[in-house]
Design an enzyme around this catalytic site. Structure first.
Site, mmCIF file in Angstrom:
data_model
loop_
_atom_site.group_PDB
_atom_site.id
_atom_site.type_symbol
_atom_site.label_atom_id
_atom_site.label_comp_id
_atom_site.label_asym_id
_atom_site.label_seq_id
_atom_site.Cartn_x
_atom_site.Cartn_y
_atom_site.Cartn_z
ATOM 1 N N HIS A 273 70.594 4.016 25.464
ATOM 2 C CA HIS A 273 70.029 3.582 26.735
ATOM 3 C C HIS A 273 69.959 2.065 26.736
ATOM 4 O O HIS A 273 69.652 1.458 25.701
ATOM 5 C CB HIS A 273 68.626 4.180 26.937
ATOM 6 C CG HIS A 273 68.114 4.031 28.336
ATOM 7 N ND1 HIS A 273 67.479 2.895 28.774
ATOM 8 C CD2 HIS A 273 68.165 4.879 29.398
ATOM 9 C CE1 HIS A 273 67.144 3.051 30.050
ATOM 10 N NE2 HIS A 273 67.548 4.236 30.453
ATOM 11 N N GLU A 326 69.624 12.024 30.137
ATOM 12 C CA GLU A 326 70.704 12.885 30.598
ATOM 13 C C GLU A 326 70.991 14.038 29.637
ATOM 14 O O GLU A 326 71.416 15.112 30.063
ATOM 15 C CB GLU A 326 71.983 12.068 30.810
ATOM 16 C CG GLU A 326 71.970 11.182 32.050
ATOM 17 C CD GLU A 326 71.352 9.806 31.758
ATOM 18 O OE1 GLU A 326 71.006 9.550 30.573
ATOM 19 O OE2 GLU A 326 71.221 9.008 32.700
#
Length: 388
Positions: A273, A326
């Site tokens: 991320h 996700e």
């Protein structure tokens, strides 16, 4: 402004504006080093664990969690906005046919434009705060109806009209499938939606605010945000992360599959991320939700997570890489029977509330967002050659 004046007032910043503070916000923050993010003064994950979607929506719009009477009033107002204007409903089959190869998110851009025009949205610069808020509520309430109708039309099915007796998430699943969902799946999707309503100045949120800074109407701001979200580097990862699990297939294949890709320098979808340097708190919560369902897919996902971290520690010492939202979002949505082509649209059904809150906040500032770029082309001016 002259070029010399522009050069004197320009400020160099990192690529992608990474870490650059461009404004103040009261809506929330992401503290990447801590693995924590919040909506206003509350932990976003705690809100997802303990509150319903409408409560959190109220918090972002009105600045406080609702009491029972306020919750009932807010729910009554927003559920009453779920049905589409006749002109928009009539146009959806043509939109679905034209954009069907690209999916419901592509159709949503056109549908939002139609909705804004049909409801008479005006530039936020020209209307007061109450009208801006009303426009955002109308748009947010209609987005699940638009997305599910477009999906069903693309599948050759008739759209399902919304119900006012169901919560935001349950109604979304009902319109998608035509059947009322069981409480466990509805709550799992609701928690996912709450956890993804807002997340700092990500690309789509910043896009919405840039457009709002021009004074454009709410629909225009949301269309731009949807366009940013459609990019695979932003909103397209949940289904791709699930594709990774499909490609691995069995626990025995995890180690060779991951090693090959790490050594080749390939990106492993669902990991890493740009902000978090520790575990993504959304991923942690969604992993817990997935484990409540259990089953082979969940077991494989957990083992992949463990082995990826171990292999990276061995092959790339010092490189922290954890699952992001996700990875387990794809698992949870799969367990709740959402089709994969609706993973990113489902993300949009949540994030539209965060976008709208940012639009409302940006509309209070009359300063247009207008950065500069460094010119690196041929030296100018050069005499224009005469046409032959």
């Amino acid at each position: 402004m002259s070029s010399n004046r522009a050069a004197n007032t320009s400020v160099d910043v990192p690529r992608g504006l990474a870490g650059v503070v461009v404004t103040d916000t009261e809506l929330g923050d992401v503290r990447g080093l801590e693995g924590f993010y919040h909506y206003r003064q509350y932990s976003a994950v705690e809100l997802a664990r303990t509150r319903g979607f409408e409560d959190v929506w109220h918090l972002l719009v009105h600045g406080e969690l609702p009491d029972p009477a306020e919750r009932a009033d807010f729910t009554r107002r927003t559920t009453g906005l779920r049905r589409l204007p006749d002109a928009v409903r009539a146009a959806l089959p043509a939109v679905a046919e034209a954009t069907g190869h690209s999916g419901p998110l592509a159709g949503l851009r056109t549908a939002l434009s139609l909705l804004g025009a049909s409801l008479g949205f005006r530039p936020v610069y020209d209307i007061d705060a109450d009208r801006r808020r009303a426009d955002t509520l109308a748009a947010c309430a209609a987005v699940p109806t638009l997305l599910t109708a477009l999906y069903r039309l693309e599948q050759g099915l008739e759209p399902v009209e919304p119900r006012e007796d169901l919560g935001y998430a349950a109604n979304y699943l009902y319109m998608l499938t035509g059947s009322e969902p069981d409480a466990t799946r509805a709550r799992a999707v609701e928690q996912y939606l709450i956890s993804t309503i807002d997340h700092g100045f990500n690309a789509s949120t910043f896009t919405a605010r840039v457009i709002a800074s021009t004074g454009a109407d709410v629909a225009a701001c949301l269309v731009g945000a949807v366009g940013a979200l459609s990019g695979p580097l932003h909103g397209g990862a949940p289904s791709r992360a699930l594709d990774t699990l499909d490609a691995i297939g069995t626990p025995a294949r995890i180690d060779p599959w991951i090693r090959e890709r790490v050594l080749a320098g390939d990106r492993i979808m669902g990991f890493g991320h740009p902000v978090y340097r520790t575990e993504d708190p959304r991923s942690r919560m969604l992993r817990e939700i997935a484990q409540q369902f259990g089953g082979p897919l969940v077991d494989l996902a957990v083992e992949v997570e463990h082995q990826v971290e171990a292999i990276l520690a061995e092959l790339k010492p010092g490189r922290e890489l954890h699952t992001n939202v996700e990875f387990y979002a794809g698992v949870v949505m799969e367990l709740c029977d959402l089709p994969r082509e609706m993973f990113t649209p489902t993300f949009a059904a949540a994030r539209v509330v965060g976008w709208s809150a940012n639009i409302l906040e940006q509309a209070q500032d009359s300063k247009i967002i207008r950065p500069a770029a460094r010119y690196v082309g041929p030296v100018a001016p050069v005499r224009v050659p005469q046409a032959v």
